[in-house]
Design an enzyme around this catalytic site. Structure first.
Site, mmCIF file in Angstrom:
data_model
loop_
_atom_site.group_PDB
_atom_site.id
_atom_site.type_symbol
_atom_site.label_atom_id
_atom_site.label_comp_id
_atom_site.label_asym_id
_atom_site.label_seq_id
_atom_site.Cartn_x
_atom_site.Cartn_y
_atom_site.Cartn_z
ATOM 1 N N HIS A 56 -10.023 8.242 45.236
ATOM 2 C CA HIS A 56 -9.478 9.461 46.174
ATOM 3 C C HIS A 56 -8.168 9.813 44.940
ATOM 4 O O HIS A 56 -7.649 9.174 45.267
ATOM 5 C CB HIS A 56 -8.472 10.904 47.237
ATOM 6 C CG HIS A 56 -8.082 12.022 47.077
ATOM 7 N ND1 HIS A 56 -8.495 12.619 47.947
ATOM 8 C CD2 HIS A 56 -7.983 12.537 46.029
ATOM 9 C CE1 HIS A 56 -7.224 13.571 48.013
ATOM 10 N NE2 HIS A 56 -7.288 14.092 46.570
ATOM 11 N N GLN A 140 -2.507 22.940 45.564
ATOM 12 C CA GLN A 140 -3.770 23.791 45.121
ATOM 13 C C GLN A 140 -3.394 24.892 44.208
ATOM 14 O O GLN A 140 -2.880 25.852 45.302
ATOM 15 C CB GLN A 140 -5.305 23.838 46.058
ATOM 16 C CG GLN A 140 -5.602 22.323 46.290
ATOM 17 C CD GLN A 140 -6.165 21.432 46.025
ATOM 18 O OE1 GLN A 140 -6.973 22.076 45.101
ATOM 19 N NE2 GLN A 140 -6.371 20.279 46.004
ATOM 20 N N HIS A 212 -6.531 12.757 52.767
ATOM 21 C CA HIS A 212 -5.105 12.359 53.096
ATOM 22 C C HIS A 212 -4.393 12.912 54.971
ATOM 23 O O HIS A 212 -3.906 14.145 54.390
ATOM 24 C CB HIS A 212 -4.406 13.039 52.234
ATOM 25 C CG HIS A 212 -4.380 14.427 51.621
ATOM 26 N ND1 HIS A 212 -4.575 15.962 52.533
ATOM 27 C CD2 HIS A 212 -4.476 15.068 50.385
ATOM 28 C CE1 HIS A 212 -4.662 16.833 51.406
ATOM 29 N NE2 HIS A 212 -5.064 16.390 49.855
ATOM 30 N N ARG A 223 0.242 20.418 72.382
ATOM 31 C CA ARG A 223 -0.292 21.312 73.039
ATOM 32 C C ARG A 223 -1.958 21.967 72.077
ATOM 33 O O ARG A 223 -1.973 22.698 72.603
ATOM 34 C CB ARG A 223 0.585 22.141 73.157
ATOM 35 C CG ARG A 223 1.214 22.327 74.365
ATOM 36 C CD ARG A 223 1.651 24.090 75.301
ATOM 37 N NE ARG A 223 3.303 24.367 74.263
ATOM 38 C CZ ARG A 223 4.513 23.401 74.888
ATOM 39 N NH1 ARG A 223 3.858 22.747 75.664
ATOM 40 N NH2 ARG A 223 4.761 24.173 73.696
ATOM 41 N N ASP A 268 -3.998 9.283 45.726
ATOM 42 C CA ASP A 268 -3.957 10.850 44.934
ATOM 43 C C ASP A 268 -3.153 11.087 44.279
ATOM 44 O O ASP A 268 -2.357 11.366 44.073
ATOM 45 C CB ASP A 268 -3.593 11.420 46.435
ATOM 46 C CG ASP A 268 -3.811 13.223 46.244
ATOM 47 O OD1 ASP A 268 -4.823 13.320 45.445
ATOM 48 O OD2 ASP A 268 -2.631 13.732 46.927
#
Length: 377
Positions: A56, A140, A212, A223, A268
């Protein structure tokens, strides 16, 4: 036959000293005796390790996969080789479909050449987007986000190794099932607002990977365990950006102990990698780089400038993991995540002779790919 001597040989199950690594274009094995006249490389007491595998990485040295330029891909491959990366997945962004198609065609045209060029070998493309959730788009571009499209991925299954998707999006579970049942493409869950249950549904549909961990996904909450909880609970391979900024270094050991051989270190990295601090672009958006931080104008984290050998050092320095296990996070585990561990990722007999020689601090001194020395510091 060639022999590397006087080094610590990093194997998946431990470190071997006092022996030599024997190789041709393949790993031939661990040797006690070296014949007279043999070609010998002295590791000078450093590590003899498997070549690193970055599955990546968007860019490096001012170039980006999504630019769709052959010379840019070559430049990136040559640059990351100097960081110990011997194979990689050029990674696209959520850009226009025309740009994505151009990038796929460019990488496709270079894949065979990459086996012998002066750089890291291409394994396939990591398609990060455009099939994601706008709510967790991160860096993005929302304007280019698309609905899940199994046909697009299958039509390009010859060059796509892994594709990121958000399982909660309409039609995504059916797309995951179709892609994984009809091809070898790995589907990764990422850039997603999925609940714990929706993530498990995605895994049940065929997703085997997490993009990632912690970043651009629902967090671990008592929860609502979210994507992070599902990733930690199941055996999906899971990426971690170990630059100490994306994820606090205090979590490295917790995640590594929980995920074991399913944890994968990635960079990344953006086009700003290997470049001075300043302003760059990522997916058509401006990013600002200061030290280890890459940010959009609004402060959103936008990729990294991490080098994969530095990621190994960061995990080594912030966990109690045995060093051979840390190296596997960036080599064997990564190769396994994209189905290439039969030939890549370790120094086991019969695999491609992808080898790095480093000093004691894992700085790369030599990079050997398919038995040829491609880089010397």
């Amino acid at each position: 036959m060639k022999y590397i001597v006087n080094g610590k040989i990093v194997m998946p199950d431990g470190i071997i000293e006092g022996k030599s690594l024997c190789y041709s274009d393949k790993i031939e094995g661990i040797c006690d005796n070296i014949p007279d006249g043999a070609e010998i490389i002295d590791a000078n007491g450093g590590y003899i390790a498997p070549g690193l595998v970055d599955i990546h990485i968007h860019g490096y040295l001012g170039e980006d996969t999504s630019d769709g330029k052959a010379e840019g891909i070559r430049k990136m491959a040559n640059g990351i080789m100097k960081n110990g990366v011997t194979s990689w997945c050029p990674t696209t962004m959520t850009v226009s479909m025309d740009e994505i198609n151009t990038a796929l065609d460019t990488v496709r045209s270079l894949k065979e050449e990459s086996k012998s060029w002066e750089g890291a070998e291409i394994l396939g493309v990591n398609l990060e987007g455009p099939f994601i959730n706008p709510k967790k788009k991160g860096a993005q571009a929302e304007t280019h986000i698309k609905k899940p499209d199994a046909k697009f991925v299958l039509d390009n299954a010859d060059i796509i190794s892994v594709a990121t998707m958000a399982p909660e999006m309409d039609g995504c579970l059916d797309a995951i099932k179709e892609i994984t049942s009809k091809s070898d493409v790995r589907v990764s869950i990422g850039h997603t607002d999925a609940t714990f249950e929706q993530t498990l549904d995605g895994i049940k549909a065929g997703a085997t990977h997490i993009t990632h961990l912690f970043n651009a996904q629902t967090p671990l909450h008592h929860r609502n365990p979210g994507v992070v909880g599902a990733a930690l609970l199941t055996d999906v391979t899971t990426e971690l950006i170990a630059d100490t900024f994306h994820v606090h270094k205090g979590l490295f050991e917790l995640v590594a102990k929980n995920k074991g051989d399913s944890l994968v270190l990635i960079t990344d990295c953006t086009r700003a990698g290997g470049m001075p601090d300043g302003e760059y672009t990522l997916g058509g958006q401006r990013i600002f780089v200061n030290g280890i931080k890459c940010l959009l104008e609004d402060g959103t984290i936008a990729g990294s400038v991490l080098k994969l050998n530095e990621a190994v050092k960061n995990v080594r320095d912030n966990t109690a993991l045995p060093f051979h296990k840390v190296v596997s996070l960036a080599s064997l585990n990564a190769a396994r995540a994209v189905g290439k561990d039969g030939t890549k990722g370790s120094l086991e007999k019969g695999k491609d002779a992808d080898i790095i020689i480093t000093d004691g601090d894992f700085n790369v001194l030599k990079t050997i790919i398919r038995g040829d020395i491609r880089y010397e510091a």
